[in-house]
Design an enzyme around this catalytic site. Structure first.
Site, PDB file in Angstrom:
ATOM      1  N   SER A   5      36.075  42.326  33.807  1.00  0.00           N
ATOM      2  CA  SER A   5      37.037  43.385  34.140  1.00  0.00           C
ATOM      3  C   SER A   5      36.369  44.741  33.915  1.00  0.00           C
ATOM      4  CB  SER A   5      38.244  43.249  33.207  1.00  0.00           C
ATOM      5  OG  SER A   5      39.028  44.424  33.204  1.00  0.00           O
ATOM      6  N   TYR A  20      43.581  42.122  25.914  1.00  0.00           N
ATOM      7  CA  TYR A  20      42.904  42.003  27.209  1.00  0.00           C
ATOM      8  C   TYR A  20      41.508  42.623  27.127  1.00  0.00           C
ATOM      9  CZ  TYR A  20      42.352  41.947  32.304  1.00  0.00           C
ATOM     10  OH  TYR A  20      41.907  41.716  33.591  1.00  0.00           O
TER      11      TYR A  20
HETATM   12  P1  NAD Z   1      47.185  36.866  38.995  1.00  0.00           P
HETATM   13  O1  NAD Z   1      48.202  36.996  37.913  1.00  0.00           O
HETATM   14  O2  NAD Z   1      47.547  37.220  40.408  1.00  0.00           O
HETATM   15  O3  NAD Z   1      46.556  35.392  39.015  1.00  0.00           O
HETATM   16  C1  NAD Z   1      46.217  34.709  37.826  1.00  0.00           C
HETATM   17  C2  NAD Z   1      46.140  33.222  38.144  1.00  0.00           C
HETATM   18  O4  NAD Z   1      45.873  32.528  36.920  1.00  0.00           O
HETATM   19  C3  NAD Z   1      47.461  32.692  38.700  1.00  0.00           C
HETATM   20  O5  NAD Z   1      47.178  31.771  39.725  1.00  0.00           O
HETATM   21  C4  NAD Z   1      48.086  32.030  37.486  1.00  0.00           C
HETATM   22  O6  NAD Z   1      48.999  30.999  37.817  1.00  0.00           O
HETATM   23  C5  NAD Z   1      46.850  31.500  36.745  1.00  0.00           C
HETATM   24  N1  NAD Z   1      47.095  31.300  35.315  1.00  0.00           N
HETATM   25  C6  NAD Z   1      47.530  32.215  34.427  1.00  0.00           C
HETATM   26  N2  NAD Z   1      47.694  31.636  33.223  1.00  0.00           N
HETATM   27  C7  NAD Z   1      47.339  30.334  33.365  1.00  0.00           C
HETATM   28  C8  NAD Z   1      47.313  29.226  32.466  1.00  0.00           C
HETATM   29  N3  NAD Z   1      47.706  29.328  31.196  1.00  0.00           N
HETATM   30  N4  NAD Z   1      46.917  28.032  32.943  1.00  0.00           N
HETATM   31  C9  NAD Z   1      46.552  27.889  34.235  1.00  0.00           C
HETATM   32  N5  NAD Z   1      46.558  28.900  35.127  1.00  0.00           N
HETATM   33  C10 NAD Z   1      46.957  30.118  34.690  1.00  0.00           C
HETATM   34  O7  NAD Z   1      45.980  37.764  38.520  1.00  0.00           O
HETATM   35  P2  NAD Z   1      44.626  38.203  39.234  1.00  0.00           P
HETATM   36  O8  NAD Z   1      44.647  39.656  39.329  1.00  0.00           O
HETATM   37  O9  NAD Z   1      44.342  37.396  40.439  1.00  0.00           O
HETATM   38  O10 NAD Z   1      43.623  37.821  38.061  1.00  0.00           O
HETATM   39  C11 NAD Z   1      42.613  36.859  38.161  1.00  0.00           C
HETATM   40  C12 NAD Z   1      41.546  37.180  37.138  1.00  0.00           C
HETATM   41  O11 NAD Z   1      40.976  38.440  37.454  1.00  0.00           O
HETATM   42  C13 NAD Z   1      42.073  37.313  35.714  1.00  0.00           C
HETATM   43  O12 NAD Z   1      41.108  36.793  34.813  1.00  0.00           O
HETATM   44  C14 NAD Z   1      42.219  38.800  35.542  1.00  0.00           C
HETATM   45  O13 NAD Z   1      42.168  39.194  34.221  1.00  0.00           O
HETATM   46  C15 NAD Z   1      41.027  39.283  36.329  1.00  0.00           C
HETATM   47  N6  NAD Z   1      41.065  40.673  36.767  1.00  0.00           N
HETATM   48  C16 NAD Z   1      42.051  41.149  37.572  1.00  0.00           C
HETATM   49  C17 NAD Z   1      42.021  42.486  37.955  1.00  0.00           C
HETATM   50  C18 NAD Z   1      43.054  43.089  38.850  1.00  0.00           C
HETATM   51  O14 NAD Z   1      43.027  44.308  39.035  1.00  0.00           O
HETATM   52  N7  NAD Z   1      43.963  42.340  39.423  1.00  0.00           N
HETATM   53  C19 NAD Z   1      40.986  43.311  37.528  1.00  0.00           C
HETATM   54  C20 NAD Z   1      39.997  42.787  36.708  1.00  0.00           C
HETATM   55  C21 NAD Z   1      40.043  41.461  36.340  1.00  0.00           C
END
Ligand code: NAD
Length: 253
Positions: free
Chosen positions: A145, A158
């Site tokens: 991130s 986080y």
């Molecule tokens: P999101 O919430 O859209 O998707 C997260 C996914 O993880 C979902 O499919 C959810 O069902 C699954 N998940 C969550 N907890 C779980 C658990 N306990 N067991 C199994 N599955 C689980 O979020 P996203 O933005 O797509 O995030 C994906 C990754 O990217 C994460 O690690 C997040 O921290 C990281 N990230 C996101 C951003 C952003 O701006 N969206 C930026 C940097 C990093």
């Protein structure tokens, strides 16, 4: 030829958290490059399954809660039973909790660290054991991130988890590069997914973030496809322990 090195034809990739968001986008990218996908999520993955299968690739959904490491072994067994091997692991599942540091609860600390850091480590360990058994090497891509590089605000667990992900990515790369296991991370910038819905709904935060992104827009799940395929493919065989930002220029600013 160089473009052939990006092909994932005949490869098998586990992608955690691929029901929606960035995981779904990366699963589609890897499938477009030729990989069959083992999807892991605690909720239904029908949409992702359909999308991957429409590309002519196989999709094995494994429903599992990654808030503990209990399911890790089961996922590996099911994946190997079905496809006979694993080549790529994308540790994408992640959660976030927002509260002032002064009020932050132990539960919000533990919940986030468990999914975002503990499971990432033990899933990587399980994948590496399988890669060693296969004697094939393999690719591990962790999702970091901007808060692997910056402090952030109101997201203490986080920030701790994602800073940890960048550190552990380096450590694992140091230990496993000699086994042809590449461990790298992708640090997405501000991406339009459920994870950032609250930020985007707040007009002030939304505008402040947009003004600071040189590219002038929120990232999309599809923006990660190219980097995911690169780090999953032979094209990145000499890239080890690096966290690559895909952030529209956020960190350059
Ligand atoms: P999101 O919430 O859209 O998707 C997260 C996914 O993880 C979902 O499919 C959810 O069902 C699954 N998940 C969550 N907890 C779980 C658990 N306990 N067991 C199994 N599955 C689980 O979020 P996203 O933005 O797509 O995030 C994906 C990754 O990217 C994460 O690690 C997040 O921290 C990281 N990230 C996101 C951003 C952003 O701006 N969206 C930026 C940097 C990093």
């Amino acid at each position: 030829m160089i473009l052939d090195q990006f092909s994932l034809a005949g490869k098998v990739a586990i992608v955690t958290g691929c029901r929606t968001g960035l995981g779904q986008g990366m699963a589609m990218g890897l499938a477009e490059a030729g990989a069959d996908i083992v999807g892991v999520d605690h909720a239904g993955m029908d949409e992702t399954k359909k999308a991957v299968e429409s590309l002519g690739r196989k999709f094995l959904p494994v429903e599992a809660d990654l808030s503990t490491i209990k399911a890790v072994e089961t996922v590996m067994v099911k994946a190997v039973e079905t496809f006979g091997k694993i080549n790529i692991l994308v540790n994408n599942a992640g959660i976030i909790r927002r509260a002032d540091a002064i009020d932050f609860t132990e539960k919000d600390w533990d919940d986030v660290i468990d999914v975002n850091l503990k499971t990432v480590f033990f899933f990587s360990q399980a994948a590496a054991k399988q890669f060693l058994k296969q004697q094939t090497g393999g690719k591990i891509i962790n999702i970091a991130s901007m808060l692997s590089f910056q402090g952030g605000i109101r997201v203490p667990s986080y920030t701790a988890s994602k800073s940890g992900v960048m550190g552990v990515t380096r450590l694992l790369a140091n230990e496993w590069a000699k086994h042809s296991i590449n461990v790298n991370a992708i640090a997405p910038g501000y991406m339009a997914t459920d994870n950032t819905a609250l930020l985007r709904e707040d007009p002030k935060r939304n505008q402040a973030i947009l003004e600071r992104i040189p590219a002038g827009r929120w990232g999309l799940p599809a923006d990660l496809k190219g980097t995911a395929v690169f780090l999953a493919s032979a094209a990145s065989d000499y890239v080890n322990g690096y966290t690559l930002a895909v952030d529209g220029g956020w960190l350059a600013r």
